[in-house]
Design an enzyme around this catalytic site. Structure first.
Site, PDB file in Angstrom:
ATOM      1  N   THR A  61      42.753   3.682 -21.004  1.00 15.49           N
ATOM      2  CA  THR A  61      41.510   3.067 -20.533  1.00 15.49           C
ATOM      3  C   THR A  61      41.582   2.795 -19.045  1.00 15.49           C
ATOM      4  O   THR A  61      42.510   3.252 -18.356  1.00 15.49           O
ATOM      5  CB  THR A  61      41.179   1.796 -21.371  1.00 15.49           C
ATOM      6  OG1 THR A  61      39.881   1.326 -21.004  1.00 15.49           O
ATOM      7  CG2 THR A  61      42.200   0.689 -21.169  1.00 15.49           C
ATOM      8  N   LYS A  65      42.088   6.964 -16.652  1.00 15.01           N
ATOM      9  CA  LYS A  65      41.645   8.151 -17.397  1.00 15.01           C
ATOM     10  C   LYS A  65      41.752   9.433 -16.571  1.00 15.01           C
ATOM     11  O   LYS A  65      42.059  10.502 -17.104  1.00 15.01           O
ATOM     12  CB  LYS A  65      40.222   7.963 -17.909  1.00 15.01           C
ATOM     13  CG  LYS A  65      40.168   6.934 -19.021  1.00 15.01           C
ATOM     14  CD  LYS A  65      38.791   6.745 -19.583  1.00 15.01           C
ATOM     15  CE  LYS A  65      38.853   5.660 -20.661  1.00 15.01           C
ATOM     16  NZ  LYS A  65      37.565   5.357 -21.246  1.00 15.01           N
ATOM     17  N   ASP A 101      35.671  10.106 -25.503  1.00 15.12           N
ATOM     18  CA  ASP A 101      34.521   9.298 -25.033  1.00 15.12           C
ATOM     19  C   ASP A 101      33.250  10.145 -25.046  1.00 15.12           C
ATOM     20  O   ASP A 101      32.154   9.624 -25.276  1.00 15.12           O
ATOM     21  CB  ASP A 101      34.759   8.816 -23.591  1.00 15.12           C
ATOM     22  CG  ASP A 101      35.717   7.630 -23.522  1.00 15.12           C
ATOM     23  OD1 ASP A 101      35.910   6.957 -24.543  1.00 15.12           O
ATOM     24  OD2 ASP A 101      36.270   7.399 -22.428  1.00 15.12           O
ATOM     25  N   GLY A 121      28.422   4.285 -11.275  1.00 17.42           N
ATOM     26  CA  GLY A 121      29.882   4.423 -11.259  1.00 17.42           C
ATOM     27  C   GLY A 121      30.301   5.882 -11.240  1.00 17.42           C
ATOM     28  O   GLY A 121      29.546   6.771 -11.682  1.00 17.42           O
ATOM     29  N   ALA A 125      34.900   6.857 -17.049  1.00 24.22           N
ATOM     30  CA  ALA A 125      33.839   6.773 -18.053  1.00 24.22           C
ATOM     31  C   ALA A 125      32.598   7.534 -17.589  1.00 24.22           C
ATOM     32  O   ALA A 125      31.945   8.227 -18.379  1.00 24.22           O
ATOM     33  CB  ALA A 125      33.496   5.311 -18.324  1.00 24.22           C
ATOM     34  N   LEU A 213      28.251   0.455 -21.057  1.00 29.31           N
ATOM     35  CA  LEU A 213      29.456   0.893 -21.777  1.00 29.31           C
ATOM     36  C   LEU A 213      30.362  -0.295 -22.120  1.00 29.31           C
ATOM     37  O   LEU A 213      31.240  -0.185 -22.967  1.00 29.31           O
ATOM     38  CB  LEU A 213      30.251   1.913 -20.953  1.00 29.31           C
ATOM     39  CG  LEU A 213      29.561   3.227 -20.592  1.00 29.31           C
ATOM     40  CD1 LEU A 213      30.577   4.203 -20.009  1.00 29.31           C
ATOM     41  CD2 LEU A 213      28.881   3.872 -21.791  1.00 29.31           C
ATOM     42  N   TYR A 215      31.486  -3.694 -23.880  1.00 33.67           N
ATOM     43  CA  TYR A 215      31.191  -4.282 -25.189  1.00 33.67           C
ATOM     44  C   TYR A 215      31.675  -5.730 -25.277  1.00 33.67           C
ATOM     45  O   TYR A 215      31.456  -6.403 -26.272  1.00 33.67           O
ATOM     46  CB  TYR A 215      31.816  -3.440 -26.311  1.00 33.67           C
ATOM     47  CG  TYR A 215      33.300  -3.250 -26.127  1.00 33.67           C
ATOM     48  CD1 TYR A 215      34.205  -4.168 -26.630  1.00 33.67           C
ATOM     49  CD2 TYR A 215      33.789  -2.164 -25.420  1.00 33.67           C
ATOM     50  CE1 TYR A 215      35.556  -4.012 -26.426  1.00 33.67           C
ATOM     51  CE2 TYR A 215      35.138  -1.984 -25.218  1.00 33.67           C
ATOM     52  CZ  TYR A 215      36.013  -2.929 -25.715  1.00 33.67           C
ATOM     53  OH  TYR A 215      37.355  -2.767 -25.502  1.00 33.67           O
ATOM     54  N   GLY A 236      28.483  -1.051 -25.526  1.00 33.94           N
ATOM     55  CA  GLY A 236      29.471   0.014 -25.705  1.00 33.94           C
ATOM     56  C   GLY A 236      30.259  -0.018 -27.001  1.00 33.94           C
ATOM     57  O   GLY A 236      31.160   0.806 -27.193  1.00 33.94           O
TER      58      GLY A 236
HETATM   59  P1  NAP Z   1      37.138   3.244 -13.504  1.00 32.46           P
HETATM   60  O1  NAP Z   1      37.697   4.604 -13.661  1.00 32.46           O
HETATM   61  O2  NAP Z   1      37.933   2.184 -12.837  1.00 32.46           O
HETATM   62  O3  NAP Z   1      35.736   3.409 -12.708  1.00 32.46           O
HETATM   63  C1  NAP Z   1      34.913   2.320 -12.446  1.00 32.46           C
HETATM   64  C2  NAP Z   1      33.733   2.768 -11.587  1.00 32.46           C
HETATM   65  O4  NAP Z   1      32.838   1.662 -11.448  1.00 32.46           O
HETATM   66  C3  NAP Z   1      34.110   3.186 -10.173  1.00 32.46           C
HETATM   67  O5  NAP Z   1      33.307   4.266  -9.786  1.00 32.46           O
HETATM   68  C4  NAP Z   1      33.773   1.942  -9.347  1.00 32.46           C
HETATM   69  O6  NAP Z   1      33.416   2.223  -8.021  1.00 32.46           O
HETATM   70  C5  NAP Z   1      32.554   1.447 -10.065  1.00 32.46           C
HETATM   71  N1  NAP Z   1      32.337   0.005  -9.833  1.00 32.46           N
HETATM   72  C6  NAP Z   1      33.254  -0.985  -9.907  1.00 32.46           C
HETATM   73  N2  NAP Z   1      32.662  -2.170  -9.667  1.00 32.46           N
HETATM   74  C7  NAP Z   1      31.350  -1.911  -9.423  1.00 32.46           C
HETATM   75  C8  NAP Z   1      30.237  -2.734  -9.106  1.00 32.46           C
HETATM   76  N3  NAP Z   1      30.347  -4.060  -8.971  1.00 32.46           N
HETATM   77  N4  NAP Z   1      29.036  -2.146  -8.925  1.00 32.46           N
HETATM   78  C9  NAP Z   1      28.899  -0.791  -9.048  1.00 32.46           C
HETATM   79  N5  NAP Z   1      29.931   0.055  -9.338  1.00 32.46           N
HETATM   80  C10 NAP Z   1      31.142  -0.516  -9.527  1.00 32.46           C
HETATM   81  O7  NAP Z   1      36.715   2.642 -14.923  1.00 32.46           O
HETATM   82  P2  NAP Z   1      36.242   3.469 -16.231  1.00 32.46           P
HETATM   83  O8  NAP Z   1      37.418   3.855 -17.034  1.00 32.46           O
HETATM   84  O9  NAP Z   1      35.296   4.494 -15.771  1.00 32.46           O
HETATM   85  O10 NAP Z   1      35.494   2.319 -17.077  1.00 32.46           O
HETATM   86  C11 NAP Z   1      34.273   1.765 -16.640  1.00 32.46           C
HETATM   87  C12 NAP Z   1      33.737   0.797 -17.698  1.00 32.46           C
HETATM   88  O11 NAP Z   1      33.345   1.496 -18.869  1.00 32.46           O
HETATM   89  C13 NAP Z   1      34.752  -0.262 -18.158  1.00 32.46           C
HETATM   90  O12 NAP Z   1      34.075  -1.477 -18.331  1.00 32.46           O
HETATM   91  C14 NAP Z   1      35.224   0.277 -19.485  1.00 32.46           C
HETATM   92  O13 NAP Z   1      35.669  -0.758 -20.360  1.00 32.46           O
HETATM   93  C15 NAP Z   1      33.935   0.890 -20.017  1.00 32.46           C
HETATM   94  N6  NAP Z   1      34.176   1.949 -21.024  1.00 32.46           N
HETATM   95  C16 NAP Z   1      33.737   1.742 -22.299  1.00 32.46           C
HETATM   96  C17 NAP Z   1      33.910   2.740 -23.235  1.00 32.46           C
HETATM   97  C18 NAP Z   1      33.420   2.537 -24.637  1.00 32.46           C
HETATM   98  O14 NAP Z   1      33.858   3.246 -25.539  1.00 32.46           O
HETATM   99  N7  NAP Z   1      32.480   1.648 -24.843  1.00 32.46           N
HETATM  100  C19 NAP Z   1      34.542   3.932 -22.898  1.00 32.46           C
HETATM  101  C20 NAP Z   1      34.957   4.111 -21.598  1.00 32.46           C
HETATM  102  C21 NAP Z   1      34.783   3.094 -20.664  1.00 32.46           C
HETATM  103  P3  NAP Z   1      34.478   2.126  -6.801  1.00 32.46           P
HETATM  104  O15 NAP Z   1      35.278   3.389  -6.919  1.00 32.46           O
HETATM  105  O16 NAP Z   1      33.597   2.029  -5.624  1.00 32.46           O
HETATM  106  O17 NAP Z   1      35.303   0.893  -7.061  1.00 32.46           O
END
Ligand code: NAP
Length: 268
Positions: A61, A65, A101, A121, A125, A213, A215, A236
């Site tokens: 996670t 990823k 995912d 983002g 994800a 996404l 939860y 999510g």
């Molecule tokens: P990640 O790889 O760290 O990417 C996060 C992204 O969000 C980056 O592009 C980041 O931009 C951006 N971001 C961070 N803070 C922000 C803000 N305040 N406003 C706008 N953009 C912002 O994380 P990820 O793995 O993609 O996960 C993202 C979220 O999805 C998490 O909450 C995760 O738990 C959730 N998720 C849920 C599921 C599910 O099955 N429900 C599956 C996958 C992920 P910067 O690069 O500029 O920091």
């Protein structure tokens, strides 16, 4: 007895242990599910090198990823197209990588096929979501990023088919069908945060959908803002449940009754 786990940071809030407990029960198998909080990138690489072989499957996670995709020696097409892996396991001395995912997101929409969408983002994800939208036939995907550099890298790193769908959200001038928060803004414990770009929900057409996404909490500030509009909302949890079931099936070959699992976890 299967041994699964989740690596990332933070992971303490995860509902995956509860979901896998239900998966073991429903599939008539037994197993354990451990949380591995790993704050450093280097430590994650070491963990995969030394510990992955002792697990049947490892869910990956935030924020690893994309790194996990680079560590996979045998990449499923879901990883090739998205550049992100949320499942790693060892088979025949090779590290296999999958992205469930994509499946979880598509299935969670329950037949809803947005023609136009926006994604907040550009992390792991978001990669899964844009590939899923491409598979659903979405024609345009507006991407919101906090950084123009990251947005450009994100777009260029995807396959040409996906790349051509993507448009900078700054150029959004139409009503759209779906807005996805694929950022961690608003996730426990930072429950008072709204993601930058949350205002994209104001471009949703009547009957469109705001999808977070996240939860935990079940109703983020983003979803509470969306509830003021004449649109649908989704968190999510259903996607989390469905991606977990798919991961379990890929690793063990055992099928899981998804409907029963969704009910058991309360993700209807
Ligand atoms: P990640 O790889 O760290 O990417 C996060 C992204 O969000 C980056 O592009 C980041 O931009 C951006 N971001 C961070 N803070 C922000 C803000 N305040 N406003 C706008 N953009 C912002 O994380 P990820 O793995 O993609 O996960 C993202 C979220 O999805 C998490 O909450 C995760 O738990 C959730 N998720 C849920 C599921 C599910 O099955 N429900 C599956 C996958 C992920 P910067 O690069 O500029 O920091």
């Amino acid at each position: 007895m299967y041994r699964f786990g989740l690596a990332g940071y933070p992971v303490a809030h995860s509902r995956s242990p509860e979901i896998f407990k239900a998966i073991f029960k429903i599939s008539g198998t037994t197993g354990t599910y451990e949380l591995f909080p790993i704050p450093e990138k280097e430590a994650f690489v070491e963990f995969v090198k030394n510990e992955l072989q002792h697990l049947d499957g490892l869910n990956v996670t935030i924020p690893y990823k994309e790194l996990a995709a680079t560590l996979a020696e045998v990449k499923d097409s879901s990883v090739e197209t998205s550049g992100a892996a949320n499942l790693l396991f060892v088979k025949n001395n090779n590290i296999y990588g999958y992205n469930t995912d994509i499946y979880g997101f598509i299935k969670s929409l329950g037949g809803f096929r947005p023609a136009t969408a926006a994604v907040i983002g550009t992390g792991g994800a978001a990669r899964a979501v844009v590939v899923a939208l491409d598979m659903l036939g979405t024609e345009k995907v507006y991407i919101h990023s906090r950084s123009p550099d990251k947005l450009e890298k994100f777009v260029q790193s995807l396959t040409p088919a996906v790349e051509t769908l993507l448009i900078n959200a700054f150029d959004l001038r139409e009503e759209i069908d779906l807005v996805v928060n694929a950022s961690p803004a608003g996730m426990h414990p930072n429950i008072d945060e709204l993601p930058e770009g949350w205002e994209l929900i104001k471009s949703l057409r009547r009957g469109g959908m705001a999808y977070d996404l996240i939860y935990n909490p079940a109703r983020t500030k983003f979803l509470r803002a969306a509830e003021q509009l004449p649109i649908k909302t989704m968190n999510g949890l259903r996607m989390l449940v469905l991606q977990a079931a798919a991961a379990f099936e890929i690793v063990t070959g055992n099928r899981v009754d998804e409907q029963r699992l969704i009910q058991e976890i309360g993700a209807e």
